[in-house]
Design an enzyme around this catalytic site. Structure first.
Site, PDB file in Angstrom:
ATOM      1  CB  SER A 167      -0.969  -0.009   1.186  1.00  0.00           C
ATOM      2  OG  SER A 167      -0.271   0.102   2.413  1.00  0.00           O
ATOM      3  CG  HIS A 168       2.230   3.312   2.391  1.00  0.00           C
ATOM      4  ND1 HIS A 168       1.208   2.564   2.916  1.00  0.00           N
ATOM      5  CD2 HIS A 168       1.880   4.609   2.569  1.00  0.00           C
ATOM      6  CE1 HIS A 168       0.271   3.372   3.417  1.00  0.00           C
ATOM      7  NE2 HIS A 168       0.663   4.615   3.222  1.00  0.00           N
ATOM      8  CD  GLU A 210      -3.855  -3.594   2.441  1.00  0.00           C
ATOM      9  OE1 GLU A 210      -4.201  -4.528   1.683  1.00  0.00           O
ATOM     10  OE2 GLU A 210      -2.685  -3.172   2.512  1.00  0.00           O
TER      11      GLU A 210
END
Ligand code: NDP
Ligand code: PYC
Length: 340
Positions: free
Chosen positions: A47-48, A188
């Site tokens: 997600s990052h 997410e």
């Protein structure tokens, strides 16, 4: 047949820099931002990771971030460092403030760094891990956009407001945790929406205040804090420490400043660094060894330490590279003129 794309970490770095430079970031910002995305992808924090290239490019395109801002470092007090990021991404501001923060933590036992006027889209663990690798205990917090309802309510007030902590360990990776005070990071939920996957029904509410498994409905409604009233109080603490305390925005003020552009959060971050030798002097090593007894007691019963999964993913990625979903890779390439 899968159209996933296997890449070395150097490939990821080159791609990230190219996208960020094409988006208009200065070389210094592109390098600093690319490193944090390489780290996210390398450590299996999807997600990052490179997904955030889309997010960063969007923030530049929408005029939310100053692409060539030059961070300005100042010392408001003996143990305090401030970096005015000038509206640029937070990574370069942190890079510029970190050496002085570490120097002051060593001189005074404890020091704090405020990043002001920065745009934040990233995970916080790279920052606390770097400080802990230098032998310092570190805590980092930042608000985001008002997406999260307080426990007992259904209207967004808080950001996803992460708390990260780093603790140096002799001869090994630091003990690090880093999580949102919302049930999960918003990134997410965005990945679930992109993949057409449902989310657990305790991640958030739809716009009508009903629990839902529809990721898009949660994004349009309100996310929930983790741990009920406890996560809610921690989310409020993050707002206060990295908002009013350092003269920067709350998550509500950040989303108001965004004015519907859909950019990344604008505001501040607070990072506290503590030198174990401050309290302990020559006995620091002896007391850090006692911490190891606690870590061993956790692992001895089959429980894992936070970041253990991440460090294992790092080993694998360094050896084998990473795999980026084909659709995401094509979307990223489309951000570089002439590539598609
Ligand atoms: P998670 O809920 O996945 O929790 C992450 C942390 O918990 C990690 O340190 C992780 O270690 C640890 N952990 C997870 N499962 C276990 C387990 N079973 N046992 C022990 N430890 C465990 O993360 P979030 O979704 O809350 O946040 C993800 C990221 O999003 C964070 O890096 C955060 O900084 C970022 N974020 C950034 C924001 C911003 O405004 N800049 C806002 C919100 C989030 P491991 O990694 O090894 O699994
Ligand atoms: O995933 O919640 C999130 C987030 C907000 C800002 C950066 N990441």
């Amino acid at each position: 047949m899968s159209d996933d794309v296997r890449m070395t970490l150097d490939d990821v770095r080159v791609l990230a820099r190219a996208v960020l430079r094409a988006a208009g970031l200065s070389a210094a910002h592109a390098d600093a931002v690319a490193e944090t995305m390489v780290a996210g992808e390398r450590d299996g924090c999807r997600s990052h990771g490179v997904y955030r290239l889309l997010v960063a490019a969007n923030s530049v395109a929408k005029g939310v971030v100053a692409p060539d801002a030059v961070p300005v470092v100042s010392e408001p007090a003996r143990a305090l460092v401030r970096v005015d990021g000038g509206g640029g991404f937070a990574q370069l501001a942190f890079e510029r403030g970190r050496p002085l923060l570490a120097e002051k933590a060593r001189a005074y036992g404890i020091a704090a760094l405020a990043l002001n006027n920065v745009v934040h889209f990233a995970a916080l663990w790279p920052e606390v891990e770097a400080l802990a690798e230098d032998g310092l205990v570190a805590i980092a917090v930042t608000p985001s956009h008002a997406w999260v309802a307080p426990a007992g309510g259904m209207q967004p007030v808080f950001g996803t407001n992460p708390i990260a902590f780093g603790w140096p360990r002799p001869g090994g990776h630091p003990f690090v945790f880093d999580f949102a005070t919302s049930a999960v990071a918003r990134g997410e939920i965005e990945l679930h929406r992109r993949a057409g996957k449902p989310v657990p029904d305790d991640w958030g509410y739809d716009a009508g205040g009903q629990p839902t498994t529809d990721a898009a409905a949660v994004l349009d409604g309100a996310m929930r804090t983790f741990g009920g009233h406890k996560g809610s109080a921690l989310a409020a603490m993050v707002e206060l420490l990295a908002g009013p305390l350092i003269g920067d925005m709350t998550s509500r003020e950040s989303i108001d400043a965004d004015a519907g552009r859909g950019g990344s959060p604008i505001g501040g971050e607070l990072i506290i660094a503590i030198d174990p030798a401050g309290f302990l002097g020559d006995a620091a090593a002896e007391h850090l060894a006692r911490a190891e007894v606690m870590f061993a007691a956790i692992e001895a019963q089959g429980a894992r330490l936070p970041s253990q999964r991440r460090y294992a993913a790092r080993e694998r990625s360094l050896a084998e590279g990473v795999v980026v979903p084909g659709a995401l890779h094509r979307e990223i390439l489309a951000l570089i003129p002439g590539e598609v």
